[in-house]
Design an enzyme around this catalytic site. Structure first.
Site, PDB file in Angstrom:
ATOM      1  N   VAL A  54       1.011  -1.258  -0.027  1.00  0.00           N
ATOM      2  CA  VAL A  54       0.081  -0.072  -0.017  1.00  0.00           C
ATOM      3  C   VAL A  54       0.812   1.280  -0.112  1.00  0.00           C
ATOM      4  O   VAL A  54       0.524   2.171  -0.748  1.00  0.00           O
ATOM      5  CB  VAL A  54      -1.054  -0.082   1.366  1.00  0.00           C
ATOM      6  N   CYS A  55       1.972   1.138   0.680  1.00  0.00           N
ATOM      7  CA  CYS A  55       2.870   2.580   1.105  1.00  0.00           C
ATOM      8  C   CYS A  55       3.537   2.621  -0.484  1.00  0.00           C
ATOM      9  O   CYS A  55       3.483   3.882  -0.891  1.00  0.00           O
ATOM     10  CB  CYS A  55       3.993   1.983   1.912  1.00  0.00           C
ATOM     11  N   THR A  56       3.691   1.628  -1.217  1.00  0.00           N
ATOM     12  CA  THR A  56       4.486   1.755  -2.520  1.00  0.00           C
ATOM     13  C   THR A  56       3.584   2.666  -3.564  1.00  0.00           C
ATOM     14  O   THR A  56       3.806   3.442  -4.093  1.00  0.00           O
ATOM     15  CB  THR A  56       4.736   0.631  -3.123  1.00  0.00           C
TER      16      THR A  56
END
Length: 232
Positions: A54-56
């Site tokens: 998700v962070c990516t």
């Protein structure tokens, strides 16, 4: 281990109060956050860990939205609980998977010891690393040019942020900081705003040359007053 770390966590920053300052290593060198944000709007947004899915997508999205933040005079800074060397390797994955060229355009702060996360109350007790230490939640802190907290959002690790909404709230914060208006639900730039309750009808008439419309409601209280976006 998790309980011990969480017991050291401070409360989150308070709305309208000076934002807690910190110094840290980043992918763009040493940073003192107050100096980085100096006299401008700034957003600090945190991430649980490097090389997480998700962070990516979030970091790639912010990089693509960077021109929108820049034209609003907003400086961006990300934070993740890993060292700078890890951040730099992760950036390669972000660029490849999110179709980016060049750098991200903003720094990623290293918070390997969770010191900043503890200070800002960002640890998520539901998300632990391999050693049982809580990871950082998806916090969003918007700081105004006076280096005071203007808005905060806190998402769990499993929910990616909506950066269209973050752009929208920046527009609202900047508008309402300079004009005696508030913005209604789902407001977007250019739409009607609302006269703040602290202004009388007489004051509102003098302040808003385009006038305002008052909505009749059963209570008879004339508190719903709409006026065009004062910037238009």
């Amino acid at each position: 281990m998790a309980d011990k770390v969480l017991s050291e966590q401070q409360g989150p920053p308070k709305l309208g109060f000076p934002f807690p300052d910190f110094e840290a290593d980043t992918t763009e060198g040493k940073m003192k956050f107050s100096e980085y944000a100096k006299d401008s709007w700034a957003i600090l947004f945190s991430h649980p860990a490097d090389f997480t899915p998700v962070c990516t997508t979030e970091l790639g999205t912010v990089s693509k939205y960077l021109s929108e933040f820049e034209k609003r005079g907003v400086k961006m800074a990300a934070l993740s609980c890993d060292p700078v060397d890890s951040h730099k390797k992760w950036i390669e994955d972000i660029q490849s998977s999110q179709s980016l060229s060049g750098g991200l355009g903003f720094p990623i702060i290293a918070d390997e010891k969770r010191e900043i996360a503890l200070k800002l109350g960002m640890l998520d007790p539901a998300e632990l690393d391999a050693e049982g230490i809580p990871l950082t939640a998806r916090a969003v802190f918007i700081v105004n040019p006076a280096f005071k907290l203007a808005l905060s959002l806190l998402y769990p690790a499993t929910t990616g942020r909506n950066f269209d909404e973050i752009v929208r709230v920046i527009d609202s914060l900047q508008l309402t900081a300079n004009h005696s208006v508030a913005t209604p639900a789902n407001w977007k730039g250019g739409e009607k705003t609302m006269v703040v309750p602290s202004l009388s009808d007489e004051q509102a008439t003098a302040k808003f040359p385009k006038g305002f419309e008052k909505v009749d409601v059963p209570s008879g209280k004339g508190y719903l007053r709409f006026t065009p976006d004062p910037r238009d």
